[in-house]
Design an enzyme around this catalytic site. Structure first.
Site, PDB file in Angstrom:
ATOM      1  N   GLY A  31     -72.079 -58.580  -3.997  1.00 37.57           N
ATOM      2  CA  GLY A  31     -70.675 -58.866  -3.798  1.00 37.57           C
ATOM      3  C   GLY A  31     -70.392 -60.483  -4.423  1.00 37.57           C
ATOM      4  CG  PHE A  32     -66.919 -62.526  -4.346  1.00 35.66           C
ATOM      5  CD1 PHE A  32     -66.185 -63.157  -5.750  1.00 35.66           C
ATOM      6  CD2 PHE A  32     -66.281 -61.436  -3.802  1.00 35.66           C
ATOM      7  CE1 PHE A  32     -65.187 -62.207  -6.188  1.00 35.66           C
ATOM      8  CE2 PHE A  32     -65.010 -61.076  -4.007  1.00 35.66           C
ATOM      9  CZ  PHE A  32     -64.538 -61.338  -5.383  1.00 35.66           C
ATOM     10  N   GLY A  33     -71.278 -63.478  -3.275  1.00 34.69           N
ATOM     11  CA  GLY A  33     -72.409 -64.510  -3.110  1.00 34.69           C
ATOM     12  C   GLY A  33     -73.579 -63.927  -4.019  1.00 34.69           C
ATOM     13  CB  VAL A  97     -81.225 -53.769   3.278  1.00 38.73           C
ATOM     14  CG1 VAL A  97     -82.064 -54.638   4.395  1.00 38.73           C
ATOM     15  CG2 VAL A  97     -81.560 -54.269   2.040  1.00 38.73           C
ATOM     16  CD  GLU A 195     -52.869 -61.228  -1.061  1.00 37.01           C
ATOM     17  OE1 GLU A 195     -53.881 -60.442  -1.241  1.00 37.01           O
ATOM     18  OE2 GLU A 195     -53.265 -62.508  -1.967  1.00 37.01           O
TER      19      GLU A 195
HETATM   20  C1  LIG Z   1     -58.871 -56.905   1.458  1.00 38.10           C
HETATM   21  C2  LIG Z   1     -59.446 -58.230   1.051  1.00 38.10           C
HETATM   22  C3  LIG Z   1     -58.937 -59.306   0.358  1.00 38.10           C
HETATM   23  C4  LIG Z   1     -59.446 -60.572   0.189  1.00 38.10           C
HETATM   24  N1  LIG Z   1     -58.873 -61.407  -0.697  1.00 38.10           N
HETATM   25  C5  LIG Z   1     -59.346 -62.530  -0.795  1.00 38.10           C
HETATM   26  C6  LIG Z   1     -58.811 -63.503  -1.878  1.00 38.10           C
HETATM   27  O1  LIG Z   1     -57.688 -63.404  -2.250  1.00 38.10           O
HETATM   28  N2  LIG Z   1     -59.456 -64.623  -1.899  1.00 38.10           N
HETATM   29  C7  LIG Z   1     -60.683 -65.065  -1.710  1.00 38.10           C
HETATM   30  O2  LIG Z   1     -61.060 -65.860  -2.071  1.00 38.10           O
HETATM   31  N3  LIG Z   1     -61.118 -64.124  -0.415  1.00 38.10           N
HETATM   32  C8  LIG Z   1     -60.613 -62.977  -0.528  1.00 38.10           C
HETATM   33  N4  LIG Z   1     -61.155 -62.128   0.505  1.00 38.10           N
HETATM   34  C9  LIG Z   1     -62.696 -62.530   1.147  1.00 38.10           C
HETATM   35  C10 LIG Z   1     -63.798 -62.421   0.131  1.00 38.10           C
HETATM   36  O3  LIG Z   1     -63.598 -60.993  -0.613  1.00 38.10           O
HETATM   37  C11 LIG Z   1     -64.865 -62.464   0.860  1.00 38.10           C
HETATM   38  O4  LIG Z   1     -65.101 -63.683   1.376  1.00 38.10           O
HETATM   39  C12 LIG Z   1     -66.223 -62.271  -0.421  1.00 38.10           C
HETATM   40  O5  LIG Z   1     -66.475 -60.945  -0.697  1.00 38.10           O
HETATM   41  C13 LIG Z   1     -67.489 -62.515   0.518  1.00 38.10           C
HETATM   42  O6  LIG Z   1     -68.716 -62.401  -0.195  1.00 38.10           O
HETATM   43  P1  LIG Z   1     -70.057 -61.960   0.168  1.00 38.10           P
HETATM   44  O7  LIG Z   1     -70.903 -62.071  -0.744  1.00 38.10           O
HETATM   45  O8  LIG Z   1     -70.508 -62.713   1.456  1.00 38.10           O
HETATM   46  O9  LIG Z   1     -69.619 -60.436   0.655  1.00 38.10           O
HETATM   47  P2  LIG Z   1     -69.096 -59.230  -0.077  1.00 38.10           P
HETATM   48  O10 LIG Z   1     -68.468 -59.762  -1.342  1.00 38.10           O
HETATM   49  O11 LIG Z   1     -68.397 -58.495   1.043  1.00 38.10           O
HETATM   50  O12 LIG Z   1     -70.562 -58.362  -0.727  1.00 38.10           O
HETATM   51  C14 LIG Z   1     -71.379 -57.890   0.219  1.00 38.10           C
HETATM   52  C15 LIG Z   1     -72.305 -56.951  -0.420  1.00 38.10           C
HETATM   53  O13 LIG Z   1     -73.496 -56.513   0.303  1.00 38.10           O
HETATM   54  C16 LIG Z   1     -73.478 -55.134   0.118  1.00 38.10           C
HETATM   55  N5  LIG Z   1     -74.336 -54.636   1.322  1.00 38.10           N
HETATM   56  C17 LIG Z   1     -73.691 -54.857   2.627  1.00 38.10           C
HETATM   57  N6  LIG Z   1     -74.819 -54.358   3.661  1.00 38.10           N
HETATM   58  C18 LIG Z   1     -75.573 -53.963   2.755  1.00 38.10           C
HETATM   59  C19 LIG Z   1     -76.936 -53.339   3.147  1.00 38.10           C
HETATM   60  N7  LIG Z   1     -77.203 -53.044   4.453  1.00 38.10           N
HETATM   61  N8  LIG Z   1     -77.683 -52.923   2.273  1.00 38.10           N
HETATM   62  C20 LIG Z   1     -77.389 -53.193   0.825  1.00 38.10           C
HETATM   63  N9  LIG Z   1     -76.267 -53.720   0.481  1.00 38.10           N
HETATM   64  C21 LIG Z   1     -75.424 -54.189   1.368  1.00 38.10           C
HETATM   65  C22 LIG Z   1     -72.061 -54.474  -0.020  1.00 38.10           C
HETATM   66  O14 LIG Z   1     -72.213 -53.236  -0.474  1.00 38.10           O
HETATM   67  C23 LIG Z   1     -71.514 -55.457  -0.933  1.00 38.10           C
HETATM   68  O15 LIG Z   1     -71.577 -55.050  -2.180  1.00 38.10           O
HETATM   69  C24 LIG Z   1     -60.743 -60.855   0.779  1.00 38.10           C
HETATM   70  C25 LIG Z   1     -61.437 -59.957   1.372  1.00 38.10           C
HETATM   71  C26 LIG Z   1     -61.003 -58.653   1.645  1.00 38.10           C
HETATM   72  C27 LIG Z   1     -61.508 -57.763   2.634  1.00 38.10           C
END
Ligand SMILES: Cc1cc2nc3c(=O)[nH]c(=O)nc-3n(C[C@H](O)[C@H](O)[C@H](O)COP(=O)(O)OP(=O)(O)OC[C@H]3O[C@@H](n4cnc5c(N)ncnc54)[C@H](O)[C@@H]3O)c2cc1C
Length: 458
Positions: A31-33, A97, A195
């Site tokens: 995902g993003f991180g 995982v 939105e």
């Molecule tokens: C509908 C919606 C709209 C949003 N709009 C905005 C916005 O306009 N602006 C903004 O800044 N933020 C927005 N956000 C928030 C933003 O998307 C999150 O803060 C961001 O995605 C967090 O990044 P992350 O890397 O922590 O997790 P994520 O981007 O959610 O990535 C997590 C990844 O981990 C993988 N994963 C999870 N568990 C497992 C596992 N057990 N095994 C293998 N893979 C796994 C998933 O498949 C995914 O690819 C929005 C969120 C949502 C839901």
């Protein structure tokens, strides 16, 4: 420098165990991180394995546009293998995982059917970025009646739900039942809820205006329910007020100070501050309220003794490592971070936090490879954006408050900029330009969830 990933035994067997030569960094979550961490490690003298249960990176900020037919799934998702196709030190592994063995420095994996996965994956450094999911305030039974738009699959289900409601209303002779089909409830008035409500209103008032013969889609009621006393509580009150007025102009009824106390197949029950209850008959509910951290956060907390907050976030040190495990980092939506004074701080659950943390942990890994020290993580807040509809948005950028067309253009530019892949940027730009000129939404398809009685009965 990457040696073939292979079984420890050198044979293909049911107990497969992957090892690589060189310092092995495993990143969980594309995902993003996680994506930013790997991007920053692709030229580093390490071997990286990116594990995700999906084979694509999803741009979650635009899933609601898929849910309302404005964009197609392929325009907001990008295959992880394609992102790293030129980076010889990066491997992508499609697997889930299931658990961690922090003493053995191994992950336990589950396969994502039908793709077999190794049971175990060893690491030298682990970066966990599993994100979060929507929580239903302890009412899991609501989930089946109130769809959310966090994943691509759920966004497509919402698209089917919304479009099917108009189809059902068109053929419904009973006025009350028709009204229920034409009542849409969005729960939670944060950026996603605002939105979503704005887009449903545009769909009803604009896009579908001439598509039906019995019903007038403009008669649809779109209700946005929020327990707080204003929409967009993460913005200054003046921008919340502007967003509220824009929503009203679009035809959204904003119900603040109301909590959802029941959701079933026939509607939603709300409670006001005075204790009075209100029942709304409706067939389509979209959930955009609280989130809970990935279960991976809870497991890491159990294994390391790290604290967890009510939203399930694991508390990491100021360098984003787990207590007692400098080789394990956790980032993004699933963590809260200790500040310099040791106090846990909850940063906003937004993409820029996760991205900055991903880049930060990659730079810590690189510094360690060179035998250098690295300072604590510091979040740089670049501002807050939310769009309401066509040419309407609000922006709070380092104290500069924008609304209307200028904020909307800023929102467009920022979202295009951060979309992964040049092709996706171009496609989305063309789509948005076309939709702006024609008021159209090309992806108004009911797919997946809809089956004929013949298909259901085999
Ligand atoms: C509908 C919606 C709209 C949003 N709009 C905005 C916005 O306009 N602006 C903004 O800044 N933020 C927005 N956000 C928030 C933003 O998307 C999150 O803060 C961001 O995605 C967090 O990044 P992350 O890397 O922590 O997790 P994520 O981007 O959610 O990535 C997590 C990844 O981990 C993988 N994963 C999870 N568990 C497992 C596992 N057990 N095994 C293998 N893979 C796994 C998933 O498949 C995914 O690819 C929005 C969120 C949502 C839901």
């Amino acid at each position: 420098m990457v040696e073939e990933l292979r079984d420890a035994s050198g044979e293909i067997g049911p107990e497969r165990h992957l090892r690589v030569a060189g310092h092995h960094v495993v990143v969980v979550g594309g995902g993003f991180g996680g994506l930013q961490a790997v991007l920053k490690l692709r030229r580093a003298p390490v071997v990286v394995t990116l594990v995700d249960r999906r084979n694509f990176h999803l741009f979650q900020p635009l899933t609601y546009q898929v849910a309302t037919g404005a964009l197609s799934p392929g325009e907001i998702a990008y295959p992880l293998r394609a992102v790293f196709k030129r980076d010889r030190n990066v491997r992508v592994l499609l697997a889930e995982v299931a658990d961690f063995d922090l003493d053995a420095r191994e992950l336990h994996l589950r396969s994502v059917a039908p793709v077999p996965a190794p049971d175990r994956l060893g690491y030298d450094t682990l970066i966990v970025a599993g994100g979060s999911h929507y929580s239903y305030f302890g009412h899991e039974e609501w989930r089946m009646h109130a769809a959310e738009v966090k994943s691509l699959e759920s966004a497509l289900a919402v698209r089917g739900l919304l479009l099917a409601a108009f189809e059902a209303a068109e053929g419904e002779p009973n006025a009350d039942a028709r009204d229920a089909w034409l009542t849409f409830v969005v729960v939670g008035a944060g950026p996603t809820g605002v939105e979503m409500a704005g887009q449903i209103a545009e769909l009803a008032r604009d896009t579908l205006r001439r598509d039906f013969r019995t019903i007038d889609p403009r008669q649809a009621r779109i209700l946005l329910v929020e327990a707080a006393d204003r929409v967009l509580t993460s913005f200054p009150p003046s921008l919340s007020a502007k967003a509220g007025r824009s929503l009203q102009r679009l035809g959204v009824t904003v119900l603040t100070g109301r909590s959802v106390i029941g959701i079933d197949a026939a509607g939603v029950t709300l409670a006001g501050r005075d204790g009075g209850e209100e029942r709304i008959a409706c067939r389509a509910v979209v959930w955009a309220a609280g989130v809970t951290a990935s279960g991976l956060a809870g497991r890491l907390a159990e294994l390391t003794g790290a604290e967890r907050d009510r939203a399930g976030r694991v508390t990491v040190e100021s360098d984003l490592t787990l207590p007692g495990h400098p080789e394990v980092f956790a980032i993004g939506d699933m963590v809260r971070v200790r500040d310099a004074g040791g106090e846990p701080v909850v940063l906003p659950g937004v993409a820029p936090v996760a991205m900055q943390q991903g880049r930060y942990v990659a730079s810590v890994v690189r510094a360690r490879q060179r035998g250098r020290e690295h300072g604590a993580f510091r979040y740089r807040d670049k501002g807050n954006l939310a769009t309401i509809g066509r040419a309407a948005a609000v922006a709070d950028i380092k104290g500069v408050r924008l609304s209307g067309f200028l904020a909307w253009v800023t929102w467009l530019v920022v979202h295009l900029w951060y979309l992964i892949g040049f092709q996706n940027r171009l496609l989305v730009l063309i789509r948005w330009s076309f939709s702006f000129a024609t008021h159209g939404r090309g992806a108004r398809l009911i797919t997946g969830t809809a089956t004929t009685s013949e298909e259901r009965d085999g």
